[in-house]
Design a protein around this motif. Structure first.
Motif, PDB file in Angstrom:
ATOM      1  N   SER A  30       0.826  -1.208   0.000  1.00  0.00           N
ATOM      2  CA  SER A  30       0.000   0.000   0.000  1.00  0.00           C
ATOM      3  C   SER A  30       0.861   1.261   0.000  1.00  0.00           C
ATOM      4  CB  SER A  30      -0.929  -0.005   1.220  1.00  0.00           C
ATOM      5  OG  SER A  30      -1.695   1.176   1.279  1.00  0.00           O
ATOM      6  N   LEU A  31       1.947   1.250   0.775  1.00  0.00           N
ATOM      7  CA  LEU A  31       2.855   2.404   0.810  1.00  0.00           C
ATOM      8  C   LEU A  31       3.546   2.602  -0.535  1.00  0.00           C
ATOM      9  CD1 LEU A  31       4.461   1.892   4.349  1.00  0.00           C
ATOM     10  CD2 LEU A  31       2.738   3.584   3.672  1.00  0.00           C
ATOM     11  N   ILE A  32       3.909   1.480  -1.192  1.00  0.00           N
ATOM     12  CA  ILE A  32       4.507   1.593  -2.525  1.00  0.00           C
ATOM     13  C   ILE A  32       3.481   2.151  -3.507  1.00  0.00           C
ATOM     14  CG2 ILE A  32       5.517   0.297  -4.439  1.00  0.00           C
ATOM     15  CD1 ILE A  32       6.614  -1.691  -2.412  1.00  0.00           C
ATOM     16  N   GLY A  33       2.219   1.710  -3.349  1.00  0.00           N
ATOM     17  CA  GLY A  33       1.159   2.197  -4.222  1.00  0.00           C
ATOM     18  C   GLY A  33       0.917   3.689  -4.098  1.00  0.00           C
ATOM     19  N   LEU A  34       1.168   4.243  -2.901  1.00  0.00           N
ATOM     20  CA  LEU A  34       1.022   5.691  -2.722  1.00  0.00           C
ATOM     21  C   LEU A  34       2.060   6.459  -3.530  1.00  0.00           C
ATOM     22  CD1 LEU A  34       0.346   5.898   1.135  1.00  0.00           C
ATOM     23  CD2 LEU A  34      -1.313   6.144  -0.726  1.00  0.00           C
ATOM     24  N   SER A  65       3.566   5.077  -6.390  1.00  0.00           N
ATOM     25  CA  SER A  65       3.520   4.673  -7.795  1.00  0.00           C
ATOM     26  C   SER A  65       2.086   4.330  -8.186  1.00  0.00           C
ATOM     27  CB  SER A  65       4.434   3.474  -8.039  1.00  0.00           C
ATOM     28  OG  SER A  65       4.264   2.965  -9.349  1.00  0.00           O
ATOM     29  N   ARG A  66       1.500   5.141  -9.054  1.00  0.00           N
ATOM     30  CA  ARG A  66       0.129   4.900  -9.506  1.00  0.00           C
ATOM     31  C   ARG A  66       0.028   3.594 -10.294  1.00  0.00           C
ATOM     32  NH1 ARG A  66      -4.649   7.448 -10.432  1.00  0.00           N
ATOM     33  NH2 ARG A  66      -5.772   6.857 -12.321  1.00  0.00           N
ATOM     34  N   SER A  67       1.041   3.304 -11.127  1.00  0.00           N
ATOM     35  CA  SER A  67       1.014   2.084 -11.929  1.00  0.00           C
ATOM     36  C   SER A  67       1.074   0.849 -11.048  1.00  0.00           C
ATOM     37  CB  SER A  67       2.168   2.077 -12.931  1.00  0.00           C
ATOM     38  OG  SER A  67       3.415   2.189 -12.268  1.00  0.00           O
ATOM     39  N   PHE A  68       1.858   0.904  -9.968  1.00  0.00           N
ATOM     40  CA  PHE A  68       1.938  -0.230  -9.048  1.00  0.00           C
ATOM     41  C   PHE A  68       0.604  -0.414  -8.311  1.00  0.00           C
ATOM     42  CE2 PHE A  68       2.934  -2.296  -5.017  1.00  0.00           C
ATOM     43  CZ  PHE A  68       3.687  -3.381  -5.448  1.00  0.00           C
ATOM     44  N   LEU A  69      -0.037   0.693  -7.958  1.00  0.00           N
ATOM     45  CA  LEU A  69      -1.335   0.622  -7.283  1.00  0.00           C
ATOM     46  C   LEU A  69      -2.377  -0.036  -8.181  1.00  0.00           C
ATOM     47  CD1 LEU A  69      -3.063   1.390  -4.816  1.00  0.00           C
ATOM     48  CD2 LEU A  69      -3.528   3.571  -5.946  1.00  0.00           C
ATOM     49  N   GLN A  70      -2.348   0.309  -9.460  1.00  0.00           N
ATOM     50  CA  GLN A  70      -3.279  -0.305 -10.402  1.00  0.00           C
ATOM     51  C   GLN A  70      -2.982  -1.782 -10.597  1.00  0.00           C
ATOM     52  OE1 GLN A  70      -2.988   2.076 -13.962  1.00  0.00           O
ATOM     53  NE2 GLN A  70      -4.340   3.681 -13.165  1.00  0.00           N
ATOM     54  N   LEU A  71      -1.712  -2.162 -10.440  1.00  0.00           N
ATOM     55  CA  LEU A  71      -1.330  -3.566 -10.566  1.00  0.00           C
ATOM     56  C   LEU A  71      -1.890  -4.394  -9.426  1.00  0.00           C
ATOM     57  CD1 LEU A  71       0.368  -5.748 -12.025  1.00  0.00           C
ATOM     58  CD2 LEU A  71       2.294  -5.076 -10.558  1.00  0.00           C
ATOM     59  N   THR A  72      -1.862  -3.848  -8.212  1.00  0.00           N
ATOM     60  CA  THR A  72      -2.327  -4.597  -7.041  1.00  0.00           C
ATOM     61  C   THR A  72      -3.836  -4.465  -6.824  1.00  0.00           C
ATOM     62  OG1 THR A  72      -1.804  -2.704  -5.595  1.00  0.00           O
ATOM     63  CG2 THR A  72      -0.114  -4.407  -5.867  1.00  0.00           C
ATOM     64  N   ASP A  73      -4.371  -3.267  -7.016  1.00  0.00           N
ATOM     65  CA  ASP A  73      -5.787  -3.022  -6.719  1.00  0.00           C
ATOM     66  C   ASP A  73      -6.677  -3.010  -7.956  1.00  0.00           C
ATOM     67  OD1 ASP A  73      -4.934  -2.819  -4.164  1.00  0.00           O
ATOM     68  OD2 ASP A  73      -5.456  -0.725  -3.858  1.00  0.00           O
ATOM     69  N   GLY A  74      -6.071  -2.979  -9.139  1.00  0.00           N
ATOM     70  CA  GLY A  74      -6.858  -2.855 -10.353  1.00  0.00           C
ATOM     71  C   GLY A  74      -7.184  -1.399 -10.641  1.00  0.00           C
ATOM     72  N   LYS A  75      -7.872  -1.140 -11.742  1.00  0.00           N
ATOM     73  CA  LYS A  75      -8.237   0.230 -12.092  1.00  0.00           C
ATOM     74  C   LYS A  75      -9.676   0.264 -12.573  1.00  0.00           C
ATOM     75  CE  LYS A  75      -6.251  -0.174 -16.753  1.00  0.00           C
ATOM     76  NZ  LYS A  75      -5.294   0.432 -17.711  1.00  0.00           N
ATOM     77  N   PRO A  76     -10.321   1.402 -12.435  1.00  0.00           N
ATOM     78  CA  PRO A  76     -11.723   1.513 -12.868  1.00  0.00           C
ATOM     79  C   PRO A  76     -11.866   1.372 -14.374  1.00  0.00           C
ATOM     80  CG  PRO A  76     -10.852   3.659 -12.231  1.00  0.00           C
ATOM     81  CD  PRO A  76      -9.815   2.658 -11.850  1.00  0.00           C
ATOM     82  N   SER A  77     -13.038   0.900 -14.790  1.00  0.00           N
ATOM     83  CA  SER A  77     -13.328   0.716 -16.214  1.00  0.00           C
ATOM     84  C   SER A  77     -14.627   1.428 -16.556  1.00  0.00           C
ATOM     85  CB  SER A  77     -13.465  -0.775 -16.554  1.00  0.00           C
ATOM     86  OG  SER A  77     -12.291  -1.487 -16.212  1.00  0.00           O
ATOM     87  N   ILE A  78     -14.635   2.134 -17.670  1.00  0.00           N
ATOM     88  CA  ILE A  78     -15.841   2.820 -18.130  1.00  0.00           C
ATOM     89  C   ILE A  78     -16.750   1.805 -18.812  1.00  0.00           C
ATOM     90  CG2 ILE A  78     -16.770   4.616 -19.625  1.00  0.00           C
ATOM     91  CD1 ILE A  78     -14.170   6.147 -19.245  1.00  0.00           C
ATOM     92  N   ILE A  79     -17.942   1.596 -18.255  1.00  0.00           N
ATOM     93  CA  ILE A  79     -18.897   0.632 -18.792  1.00  0.00           C
ATOM     94  C   ILE A  79     -19.900   1.309 -19.736  1.00  0.00           C
ATOM     95  CG2 ILE A  79     -20.705  -1.042 -18.188  1.00  0.00           C
ATOM     96  CD1 ILE A  79     -17.931  -1.924 -17.400  1.00  0.00           C
ATOM     97  N   ILE A  80     -20.303   2.512 -19.375  1.00  0.00           N
ATOM     98  CA  ILE A  80     -21.219   3.290 -20.224  1.00  0.00           C
ATOM     99  C   ILE A  80     -20.587   4.651 -20.463  1.00  0.00           C
ATOM    100  CG2 ILE A  80     -23.516   4.309 -20.449  1.00  0.00           C
ATOM    101  CD1 ILE A  80     -24.570   2.165 -18.583  1.00  0.00           C
ATOM    102  N   LYS A  81     -20.485   5.050 -21.719  1.00  0.00           N
ATOM    103  CA  LYS A  81     -19.884   6.328 -22.085  1.00  0.00           C
ATOM    104  C   LYS A  81     -20.781   7.043 -23.076  1.00  0.00           C
ATOM    105  CE  LYS A  81     -15.580   8.405 -23.772  1.00  0.00           C
ATOM    106  NZ  LYS A  81     -14.221   8.128 -24.291  1.00  0.00           N
ATOM    107  N   ASP A  82     -21.115   8.296 -22.744  1.00  0.00           N
ATOM    108  CA  ASP A  82     -22.000   9.104 -23.594  1.00  0.00           C
ATOM    109  C   ASP A  82     -23.302   8.364 -23.890  1.00  0.00           C
ATOM    110  OD1 ASP A  82     -20.101  11.134 -23.698  1.00  0.00           O
ATOM    111  OD2 ASP A  82     -19.125  10.263 -25.458  1.00  0.00           O
TER     112      ASP A  82
END
Length: 230
Positions: A77-81, A83-100
């Protein structure tokens, strides 16, 4: 030493270690946990329960395992703070399901989301028509964030350009028949004023009042021990 005494001692030790780990691992709500947090929590609980009852496992080995599974997520968690890329690696990242207003089928497939699941998540946000959605984001913790189209959003004073007077948070003045003198003094009100207010609502003294609360407009709410509805 009797077996039940050993189980008692091991259980107490496991409980204390879990309590310590829970304190240092943070205060995320259950709805905020990512899948990684969920897996770590289950694993720690499993190790603790096994350490409590399985005497084939040395208690020292169990404690070492708990320490590793408790401290490693904190380090990540401290490394994720940093490095954004490392945080996305461990926790995943949001995905847009509906756009416009359009459902992105490929994104749904990547997230293994069925149409029925999407509709359920939308209904949890009080959205029943896909046509009402401008954008929907599938968060890393499994929640769906929804932005409705502007023409169906509720009208607010800010939208109409109306400035509202700031209202202070309500404050308790009487609790369980006792006047909270510190709160009364902080707001600049006198006991005489308070007694006058509660007598206007059917109380003889503060002893008759279960709860009394005042809001930012000096409006006093009084709940008596003997409610009129009874």
């Amino acid at each position: 030493m009797p077996e039940y005494v050993l189980i008692l001692i091991r259980s107490i030790v496991a409980f204390l270690v879990l309590l310590f780990l829970a304190r240092i691992m943070g205060k995320k709500q259950l709805s905020q946990l990512t899948f990684f947090d969920y897996v770590v929590g289950i694993t720690i609980g499993s190790i603790a329960s096994t350490m409590s009852v399985d005497q084939n496992i040395k208690i020292s080995n169990g404690l070492v395992s708990l320490a590793i599974w408790g401290i490693l997520p904190i380090i990540l968690s401290l490394i994720g703070l940093k490095s954004r890329s490392f945080l996305q690696l461990t926790d995943g990242k949001p995905s847009i399901i509906i756009k416009d207003g359009e459902v992105l089928e490929d994104t749904m497939k990547k997230n293994q989301m069925a149409i029925d699941e999407l509709m359920m998540l939308l209904r949890e946000k009080d959205v029943f028509k896909l046509d009402d959605v401008q954008m929907a984001v599938f968060e890393a913790n499994g929640q769906l964030s929804v932005m409705k189209k502007a023409d169906i959003e509720p009208i607010t004073p800010n939208f109409l350009g109306i400035k509202l007077k700031h209202e202070n948070a309500p404050t308790l003045l009487i609790m369980d028949g006792h006047i909270l003198h510190e709160n009364l003094a902080r707001l600049g009100y006198s006991k005489k004023w308070l007694i006058h207010e509660i007598t206007q609502q059917g109380a003889s003294t503060e002893k008759d009042v279960f709860i009394a609360q005042v809001d930012g407009n000096k409006k006093v709410y009084v709940d008596l021990y003997e409610d009129k509805s009874e």
